[in-house]
Design a protein around this motif. Structure first.
Motif, short mmCIF file in Angstrom:
data_model
loop_
_atom_site.label_atom_id
_atom_site.label_comp_id
_atom_site.label_asym_id
_atom_site.label_seq_id
_atom_site.Cartn_x
_atom_site.Cartn_y
_atom_site.Cartn_z
N LEU A 1 0.83 -1.21 0.00
CA LEU A 1 0.00 0.00 0.00
C LEU A 1 0.86 1.26 0.00
N ALA A 2 2.03 1.17 0.60
CA ALA A 2 2.93 2.33 0.67
C ALA A 2 3.66 2.57 -0.65
N GLY A 3 3.49 1.67 -1.60
CA GLY A 3 4.09 1.87 -2.91
C GLY A 3 5.45 1.24 -3.09
N MET A 4 5.85 0.35 -2.17
CA MET A 4 7.12 -0.34 -2.34
C MET A 4 7.07 -1.26 -3.56
N ASN A 5 8.20 -1.47 -4.19
CA ASN A 5 8.28 -2.36 -5.33
C ASN A 5 7.77 -3.75 -4.95
N VAL A 6 6.89 -4.31 -5.80
CA VAL A 6 6.23 -5.57 -5.46
C VAL A 6 7.24 -6.71 -5.29
N PHE A 7 8.31 -6.71 -6.08
CA PHE A 7 9.32 -7.76 -5.94
C PHE A 7 9.98 -7.68 -4.56
N PHE A 8 10.32 -6.47 -4.16
CA PHE A 8 10.97 -6.28 -2.87
C PHE A 8 10.02 -6.66 -1.73
N VAL A 9 8.75 -6.27 -1.86
CA VAL A 9 7.76 -6.57 -0.82
C VAL A 9 7.62 -8.07 -0.62
N LEU A 10 7.50 -8.82 -1.72
CA LEU A 10 7.29 -10.26 -1.62
C LEU A 10 8.54 -10.97 -1.09
N ILE A 11 9.70 -10.53 -1.52
CA ILE A 11 10.94 -11.13 -1.01
C ILE A 11 11.08 -10.84 0.48
N LEU A 12 10.79 -9.59 0.89
CA LEU A 12 10.86 -9.22 2.29
C LEU A 12 9.88 -10.05 3.12
N GLY A 13 8.64 -10.22 2.60
CA GLY A 13 7.65 -11.01 3.31
C GLY A 13 8.06 -12.46 3.45
N THR A 14 8.67 -13.01 2.41
CA THR A 14 9.13 -14.40 2.46
C THR A 14 10.23 -14.58 3.49
N VAL A 15 11.23 -13.69 3.45
CA VAL A 15 12.35 -13.78 4.40
C VAL A 15 11.85 -13.62 5.83
N LEU A 16 10.96 -12.66 6.05
CA LEU A 16 10.42 -12.42 7.39
C LEU A 16 9.62 -13.63 7.87
N SER A 17 8.85 -14.25 6.98
CA SER A 17 8.08 -15.44 7.34
C SER A 17 8.99 -16.58 7.76
N LEU A 18 10.09 -16.75 7.05
CA LEU A 18 11.04 -17.81 7.39
C LEU A 18 11.70 -17.55 8.75
N ILE A 19 12.05 -16.29 8.99
CA ILE A 19 12.65 -15.93 10.29
C ILE A 19 11.67 -16.21 11.42
N VAL A 20 10.41 -15.78 11.22
CA VAL A 20 9.38 -16.00 12.23
C VAL A 20 9.16 -17.49 12.45
#
Length: 440
Positions: free
Chosen positions: A245-264
């Motif tokens: 929603l903040a306008g971040m690049n979709v590739f970066f958002v999905l990679i960030l979400g994936t990495v964060l999910s794995l860490i969690v």
């Protein structure tokens, strides 16, 4: 009559591959009484073969060049990469326990008087976060059945609320394959499509909430299941949603979400270190993750090739010519886009495939009549979601029926309570016919 004028009329025969696909796909569904008896990819391969057999004036190599050039289009390849990254995020966040925590958190804070409305709201949130209506229905339908059994509320109404909420997020989510397909085929940003889309469908969501409150507002329920949740596990969903929603690049958002999910997941003990790569590829059950995106990725590439030959053979020009004959205004063009996307979804029972098929034609129509890419993308996604949410032979209602087997409900039983998909279509038509002064 000049050759140029003839060319502008296009050729009905150019549409033959699409007509063959619809005939084969729908015919197989009717014959076998199962619209999933024939995998869509097989139907599209038959259509592609038919397209290659057309137009003997062009050599096979010339046709192959048209097909591969269209398949390798920047928007097509970008769309496929986003599908893959969305699958990686979905698999990792499910393995981390994000779905269960999100569902339990929502149910834990719901007052008893808004049980059914709460199911709708939780469905909206989960489907927007996960980007999948089917996944949302699979997660929430057992809860809806439990509420029905404990309260005496109509099971069809409870499950109908889940389906309605699921279609809200399917239409709006930044990581939904429908959003990805709609924005890439029209060449617009996801955040622009979201802003255009939300203002159209929000009235439908509000009215849906009111209807469920009126129908089931006096209900009392108490779930005996363990509703433990870990807010830490919900965090990846929030990061992806807020980042997009903040306008971040979709590739970066999905990679960030994936990495964060794995860490969690690793920190919480839900994912073992040696499972990290497996859950990205296959999800926690071996059927999700990137692997779950193989079909839609392959279909998108094949359909793009078909559309390339259809266009080269005059099929797109034929559609545009006849639309131009009947449509004289921007409103008419939008109604045409709505009708086109609706018919394709009813025929294919898959809103993502419908968008991939109708998208190139819709883009040509929008450019002809000055409809912005964000409005066209929103209309494509909205009207395919409208029908996908109410056709009894679609995956959404079939999954819901399977999940509600304990109540003996069929897909048709849900129809009286599918308020949101119907109201979404009504609201969209209202925006088309009675536009604001802002540029469309």
């Amino acid at each position: 009559m000049t050759d140029e004028y003839k060319g502008s009329r296009g050729s009905l025969s150019g549409l033959l591959p699409i007509l063959i696909f619809l005939a084969v796909y729908i015919g197989a569904g009717i014959i076998f009484q199962d619209f999933y008896a024939m995998p869509a990819i097989v139907g599209f391969l038959i259509a592609l073969t038919a397209a290659f057999l057309q137009n003997r004036k062009k050599s096979f190599q010339e046709k192959l060049t048209v097909v591969t050039r269209q398949m390798g289009d920047e928007n097509v390849m970008t769309m496929c990469l986003i599908f893959i990254l969305a699958g990686a995020f979905s698999g990792s966040v499910q393995a981390a326990g994000g779905v269960d925590s999100t569902v339990n958190f929502g149910l834990s804070v719901l007052p008893p008087s808004v049980a059914v409305t709460g199911l709708f709201l939780i469905g909206c949130f989960i489907s927007t976060a996960m980007g999948t209506s089917v996944g949302t229905i699979a997660a929430l339908t057992p809860i809806a059945v439990g509420i029905s059994q404990k309260t005496g509320l109509s099971g069809a109404m409870c499950v109908g609320a889940v389906i309605s909420g699921a279609m809200f997020g399917d239409n709006l989510s930044m990581i939904s394959d429908t959003t990805i397909a709609a924005t890439r085929t029209q060449g617009c940003e996801m955040r622009d499509k979201f802003r255009e889309n939300i203002k159209i469908v929000l009235p439908a969501a509000v009215v849906t909430m009111v209807l469920f409150l009126v129908l089931a507002g006096k209900a009392e329920y108490r779930l005996e299941e363990n509703l433990d949740y870990n807010f830490f596990k919900i965090l990846p969903y929030l990061v992806v949603l807020i980042g997009a929603l903040a306008g971040m690049n979709v590739f970066f958002v999905l990679i960030l979400g994936t990495v964060l999910s794995l860490i969690v997941g690793v920190a919480a003990g839900a994912i073992l270190p040696e499972q990290i790569f497996t859950v990205i590829a296959k999800g926690p059950d071996g059927k999700g993750g990137i692997m779950n995106m193989y079909d839609i990725t392959a279909i998108s590439i094949i359909v793009s090739g078909i559309i390339g030959l259809v266009k080269a053979n005059g099929g797109i020009d034929y559609i545009l010519y006849h639309i131009r004959k009947r449509v004289k205004t921007q409103k008419g063009a939008q109604v045409g886009i709505a009708a086109l996307s609706s018919l394709v979804d009813i025929s294919t029972a898959n809103n993502t495939i419908a968008i991939v098929m109708a998208g190139p034609v819709a883009k040509d129509i929008s450019e002809e009549f000055g409809v912005t890419p964000r409005r066209t993308a929103a209309l494509l996604d909205i009207f395919t979601s409208v029908w996908q949410g109410i056709i009894p032979y679609g995956a959404q209602l079939l999954y819901a029926s399977a999940g509600a087997a304990a109540l003996g409900l069929s897909p048709v039983d849900f129809l009286p309570y599918l308020f949101y998909p119907v109201l979404m279509g009504v609201s969209a038509l209202g925006y088309i016919l009675f536009p604001r002064k802002e540029r469309l």
